[in-house]
Design an enzyme around this catalytic site. Structure first.
Site, mmCIF file in Angstrom:
data_model
loop_
_atom_site.group_PDB
_atom_site.id
_atom_site.type_symbol
_atom_site.label_atom_id
_atom_site.label_comp_id
_atom_site.label_asym_id
_atom_site.label_seq_id
_atom_site.Cartn_x
_atom_site.Cartn_y
_atom_site.Cartn_z
ATOM 1 C CG ASP A 218 47.435 38.327 34.818
ATOM 2 O OD1 ASP A 218 48.328 37.531 34.461
ATOM 3 O OD2 ASP A 218 46.228 38.149 34.580
ATOM 4 C CG ASP A 235 41.879 42.309 34.722
ATOM 5 O OD1 ASP A 235 41.622 42.589 35.907
ATOM 6 O OD2 ASP A 235 41.762 41.156 34.262
#
Length: 341
Positions: A218, A235
């Site tokens: 992502d 993340d």
């Protein structure tokens, strides 16, 4: 909209509980859980922007801050989370600027306490990168090349692959089987999403066999924190196996000419550390299409989380789905265009 859809999980995901996720994660409980694993907090607590998990910045008694991530119940197995942690730790060991979780005495990097699973990270500040700067694009290319160099050394065993089935067909099935789309638009959505997935399949056929590796998964600008010392990647929650281009195409924007110029700088940087297979360029618009379909299914799957309806207030309106239909029609045309050169 059907507000009680059937469970839908990817490989590595586990069943959730009967209550809404995070329903009892109050500030007092957060501090108690952290103190229960030896992290002494001073009471300062700030909720950070996150929908999938719950993420907080906490002040420490000895000074400074840490960040704690509470993992969504029912998403990843412990083994899948630990694979993510191992990957990020491998990057940090090779001086790739990623932020691995801290070791918690007696718990490793994943604490499981009183029904909550969480990890603690050092706080890393910064701002999003300026992707209109050619030098920034070159540096991003170099760093992602290094991430992929590490990612290619082994495979995930407990985390899913990014492909037509996992991000496309399964998302389509969830939306249609659970009657998420307004009834008056369901037929046209079905027709358009089927055309879009057929276009994705053709893109994969044109690309042929491409190597799969461990990805960030992502890698958009919001998951890169830029400081005077350079960027840090954060993340890795969506980390999975997939083609290298997945971590690169989200850095591109604008018309075809602008994207081609941006891509040249990214590619030059990337190939400083790792060869890029140009056949993967056939997958850019296919992966963008899969992301769009998957995103709608992701919102629908999380609709029982009280944080989602206020965050996506138009999701169950006809206007939202009319926009998605138009978006997919544009992607059907884009997938038939020649790839970036």
């Amino acid at each position: 909209m059907n507000r009680d859809p059937a469970p839908h999980r990817a490989p590595g995901e586990t069943p959730g509980g009967a209550h809404a996720p995070f329903h009892d994660l109050t500030p007092d409980r957060i501090l108690t859980l952290l103190e229960g694993v030896g992290v002494r907090c001073d009471g300062r607590l700030l909720a950070l922007n996150s929908y999938e998990n719950r993420v907080y910045q906490l002040g420490l008694e000895e000074g400074g801050f840490c960040v704690v991530k509470f993992y969504r119940p029912g998403r990843w197995s412990d083994a899948a989370i630990l694979e993510e942690h191992r990957f990020v730790a491998q990057l940090a060991e090779r001086e790739v600027p990623a932020v691995p979780p801290m070791e918690i005495p007696g718990h490793g990097t994943l604490a499981c306490l009183d029904g909550q699973r969480f990890a603690v990270f050092p706080r890393q500040g910064g701002h999003a990168p300026e992707l209109d700067d050619p030098d920034t694009l070159s540096l991003m290319g170099r760093l992602i090349g290094r991430i992929h160099g590490v990612g290619a050394t082994e495979s995930f065993r407990h985390r899913p692959h990014l492909n037509l089935e996992s991000f496309g067909r399964s998302a389509r099935a969830f939306l249609l089987d659970n009657h998420i789309i307004p009834p008056e638009l369901e037929t046209v959505y079905r027709q358009v999403v089927d055309q879009a997935l057929a276009g994705v399949e053709r893109c994969y056929q044109r690309a042929g066999h491409v190597a799969l590796l461990r990805l960030h998964g992502d890698c958009h600008a919001g998951n890169v924190l830029w400081t005077d010392g350079g960027p840090h990647f954060v993340d890795f929650d969506d980390s999975r196996m997939g083609p290298a281009i997945q971590d690169l195409w989200m850095l591109l924007s604008g018309d075809a000419g602008s994207m081609a110029a941006q891509w040249e700088r990214i590619r030059e940087g990337y190939e400083t550390f790792r060869d890029f297979d140009p056949r993967e360029l056939h997958l850019i618009e296919a992966l963008r299409t899969l992301r769009l379909i998957h995103y709608s299914a992701w919102i629908a799957q999380r609709w029982d989380d009280p944080a989602f309806p206020p965050a996506f207030p138009f999701f169950d309106s006809p206007r939202y789905w009319e926009d998605r239909i138009l978006e997919l029609r544009e992607q059907i045309a884009a997938m038939d265009e020649p790839p970036l050169l």
